[in-house]
Design an enzyme around this catalytic site. Structure first.
Site, PDB file in Angstrom:
ATOM      1  N   GLU A 135     -42.733  19.946 -10.016  1.00 20.45           N
ATOM      2  CA  GLU A 135     -41.570  19.330 -10.671  1.00 20.45           C
ATOM      3  C   GLU A 135     -42.060  18.579 -11.910  1.00 20.45           C
ATOM      4  O   GLU A 135     -42.673  17.521 -11.803  1.00 20.45           O
ATOM      5  CB  GLU A 135     -40.824  18.382  -9.732  1.00 20.45           C
ATOM      6  CG  GLU A 135     -39.535  17.863 -10.348  1.00 20.45           C
ATOM      7  CD  GLU A 135     -38.763  16.921  -9.448  1.00 20.45           C
ATOM      8  OE1 GLU A 135     -37.562  16.725  -9.697  1.00 20.45           O
ATOM      9  OE2 GLU A 135     -39.354  16.368  -8.507  1.00 20.45           O
TER      10      GLU A 135
ATOM     11  N   ASP B  84     -35.952  15.518  -1.101  1.00 21.08           N
ATOM     12  CA  ASP B  84     -36.503  14.808  -2.257  1.00 21.08           C
ATOM     13  C   ASP B  84     -37.147  13.503  -1.801  1.00 21.08           C
ATOM     14  O   ASP B  84     -37.089  12.477  -2.488  1.00 21.08           O
ATOM     15  CB  ASP B  84     -35.412  14.531  -3.302  1.00 21.08           C
ATOM     16  CG  ASP B  84     -35.974  14.213  -4.689  1.00 21.08           C
ATOM     17  OD1 ASP B  84     -37.203  14.341  -4.878  1.00 21.08           O
ATOM     18  OD2 ASP B  84     -35.187  13.810  -5.563  1.00 21.08           O
TER      19      ASP B  84
END
Length: 381
Positions: A124, A269
């Site tokens: 990410e 997350d």
């Protein structure tokens, strides 16, 4: 070993069945009660093991820390929430930090470990948009290049399987196309892309969207944005943080309604703060975060959301009981769909003969009673 339950998730339904495991695989599925069993779970639910494609850490460890023992502890103990496979996820940082993080994951995979299977790395950043960067440190955000990414993939020993990036910053979709050609899932996220730009990214190989609603252009009836693209591009996968904080229950219901049974993915997350007390403070990407009483993580500087401490089994409960998402859609979101997105659905994501014996046993309150990782029961019973 043979286990049985009156509620085994097979072919998008609960059925009474027995499951025979030999080594790491499911080798047979029988009618309920026809063989002597080693463990009878009564009417408790047996589901495929959960797969989390977006998780930064837990128990005080973050992927970017590049600590071998921290990663080992994380994957050994994440089974407490039914996770049997995951993608350790990086956050935007310096090239030195990211390289070390990738090398650490590669070393642990090579040397061996216990617990949930590391099926790859979710990279990410650092190829993100400044406006929608969220908690990602802006000083390390850069434009994507194939040359730099190749260095990262070499450090990871080929383990980068999923990359979040703002595809509108990818000139001529060069990295998007490179990743697609090499079997790496490109997920649009932390992005200012328009609806039309998202369609073009999809045409060049983008396959998913990262934490839909968060870190992206919102929906408007005249400018549909990435949220609109997530709704309309139904053959594109999409993650959603299913904690009720990052998105309301109504928004969760809408997203999974639009995605249907096959393309929505539940993600946590989760940060290193998962498993730590309320009020704990940590550094995430160089920024201080604090854990609020509802389990959400916030930047102490701006109070903005910065991730979660969500457990996958709790996310499943939220989808079914609070967001009123159909049971099959919710279960697929943390089992079959992430496996399909990662192209490992020939061995994971379902209770099926020939598949890895990855399963989770849940009681009626979604508490994890047992997690089987490749046939091995990981929790004391």
């Amino acid at each position: 070993m043979i286990i049985q339950s009156k509620k085994v998730w097979l072919a998008d339904q609960f059925v009474e069945a027995q499951i025979e495991i030999a080594g790491e695989k499911i080798i047979h599925v029988y009618d309920y009660g026809c063989k002597p069993v080693d463990r009878d779970y009564g009417a408790e639910r047996i589901l495929p093991g959960f797969i989390d494609v977006h998780c930064h850490g837990a128990f005080g460890f973050d992927t970017n820390d590049a600590e071998e023992q921290g990663l080992r502890y994380w994957v050994r103990n994440i089974v407490q929430e039914g996770v049997t496979a995951l993608l350790p996820t990086t956050i935007t940082q310096s090239e030195q930090v990211l390289t070390a993080a990738l090398q650490n994951v590669a070393k642990v995979v090579k040397d061996g470990y216990e617990g949930a299977e590391i099926v790859g790395v979710h990279f990410e950043g650092p190829y993100l948009d400044m406006k929608y960067k969220g908690a990602q440190p802006e000083q390390y955000i850069v434009k994507p290049t194939v040359e730099q990414f190749k260095k990262y993939q070499q450090a990871a020993d080929g383990l980068i399987k999923y990359i979040t990036m703002a595809t509108e910053t990818d000139e001529d979709f060069a990295l998007t196309r490179y990743c697609a050609e090499h079997g790496i899932v490109v997920s649009i996220g932390h992005s200012a892309a328009t609806y039309e730009q998202a369609v073009m990214a999809f045409a060049h190989g983008a396959r998913s969207m990262t934490h839909v609603y968060n870190g992206m252009t919102p929906f408007n009836h005249r400018a549909n944005g990435l949220v609109g693209a997530a709704y309309r591009l139904r053959s594109m996968y999409g993650e959603c943080i299913c904690d009720g904080n990052h998105s309301t229950y109504a928004a969760l219901n809408q997203f999974f309604h639009e995605k249907g049974a096959d393309h929505g993915m539940l993600v946590t997350d989760a940060l290193m703060a998962k498993g730590k007390p309320i009020g704990s403070k940590f550094l995430f990407g160089g920024n201080e975060i604090e854990i609020y009483p509802d389990g959400s993580a916030h930047l102490t500087s701006t109070k903005g959301l910065a991730g979660s401490t969500l457990r996958v089994n709790d996310g499943l409960r939220i989808l079914i009981e609070e967001a009123l998402v159909p049971v099959n859609v919710a279960i697929n979101a943390c089992t079959r769909n992430p496996a399909a997105c990662l192209r490992i659905d020939d061995r994971k994501g379902a209770i099926q003969v020939g598949f890895d014996a990855d399963m989770v046993v849940l009681d009626r309150d979604y508490k994890v009673l047992q997690t089987y990782c490749k046939g091995k029961g990981m929790l004391d019973e």
